[in-house]
Design an enzyme around this catalytic site. Structure first.
Site, short mmCIF file in Angstrom:
data_model
loop_
_atom_site.label_atom_id
_atom_site.label_comp_id
_atom_site.label_asym_id
_atom_site.label_seq_id
_atom_site.Cartn_x
_atom_site.Cartn_y
_atom_site.Cartn_z
N ASP A 76 0.99 -1.22 -0.01
CA ASP A 76 -0.20 -0.08 0.07
C ASP A 76 0.82 1.31 -0.20
O ASP A 76 1.45 1.36 1.13
CB ASP A 76 -0.89 0.12 1.18
CG ASP A 76 -1.89 1.23 1.09
OD1 ASP A 76 -1.66 2.34 0.86
OD2 ASP A 76 -3.18 0.83 1.53
N ASP A 117 0.03 4.04 2.68
CA ASP A 117 0.48 3.58 3.96
C ASP A 117 2.03 3.71 4.14
O ASP A 117 2.63 4.26 5.31
CB ASP A 117 0.16 2.16 4.46
CG ASP A 117 -1.45 1.88 4.59
OD1 ASP A 117 -1.97 2.90 4.58
OD2 ASP A 117 -1.93 0.80 4.59
#
Ligand code: PRP
Ligand code: URA
Length: 239
Positions: free
Chosen positions: A231, A234
């Site tokens: 991700d 993130d």
């Protein structure tokens, strides 16, 4: 289909002495431009794909790739002939950019690319579109947009590092089109794309030009890019 593994390294090294690395898949779509698979780019991508790379390094190496994408993206803007006189009194026939631009980031991960754009285009106007992918269904949802009022008269550099199913980027282009921006004045700057995302995107918005650093192998069951880098938002902002 596996991405091709080829010898990567300086051209003065014999083919057999080059280390083997996986390079981007080639794409058929005319409007998709993949950055040259240089040893430098592959080394930078190797850093950010590594799950053991910590946030500070992830940011540093991502920023270097983003800079390459922005520099390449700018090559797709129109120029006109521009002649200047050098300090020794001689003319040089060159070019200068013609037309107005703006950046538009798809929040949150796309915001990571704003600084790289600003480094090349000082005081560039930047619009925002907040689109979030539903974690279960992978369907994008539009929450918010705030764009320059004269955006229809500008070239738009659309920013998002990840193109997975393509849903978010297609939705962002639809927002831009609803404000009067023609498809062929949008350049989408992207770090890693899946072949499925590229295909969907090119089918739905064929005139948008895509500049990407790498077309990866595919998507997993959760619609994450494989091998990908996890991700992006993130890793850049919170991990
Ligand atoms: C990620 C990424 C893209 C989108 C790609 O954002 O930054 O916007 O997913 O997936 P898609 O091509 O299948 O639509 P996400 O919605 O996870 O939000 P984030 O930027 O806050 O991480
Ligand atoms: N968003 C990401 O950040 N990574 C993926 O692989 C897919 C969507």
């Amino acid at each position: 289909v596996q991405s091709p593994a080829v010898g990567v390294g300086p051209s003065y090294r014999p083919e057999g002495e080059k280390p083997t690395a996986t390079v981007s898949r080639e794409v058929q779509q005319e409007n998709v431009h993949v950055l040259p698979q240089t040893p430098q780019l592959i080394a930078l991508l190797t850093m950010i794909r590594d799950k053991n790379t910590q946030r500070a390094d992830f940011i540093f190496y991502s920023n270097r790739i983003i800079r390459l994408l922005v520099e390449e993206g700018l090559n797709h803007l129109p120029v006109v002939t521009h002649t200047v006189t050098s300090p020794v009194g001689k003319d040089y026939v060159g070019v200068r950019f013609e037309g107005k631009i703006c950046g538009v980031s798809i929040m949150r991960a796309g915001e990571s690319m704003e600084e790289g754009l600003r480094e090349c285009c000082r005081s560039v106007r930047i619009g925002k579109i907040l689109i979030q992918r539903n974690e279960e269904t992978s369907k994008p949802k539009l929450f918010y947009d705030k764009l320059p009022p004269d955006i229809k008269d500008r070239w738009v550099l659309l920013l998002d590092p990840m193109l997975a199913t393509g849903g978010s980027a297609i939705m962002a282009v639809e927002v831009l089109k609803s404000k009067g921006v023609p498809e062929d004045r949008i350049l989408f700057l992207n770090l890693i794309a899946s072949p499925e995302g590229i295909e969907n995107f090119a089918k739905k918005v064929p005139k948008v030009r895509v500049i990407t650093a790498f077309v990866d192998q595919g998507l997993d069951a959760h619609n994450y890019i494989v091998p990908g880098l996890g991700d992006f938002g993130d890793r850049f902002y919170t991990l």
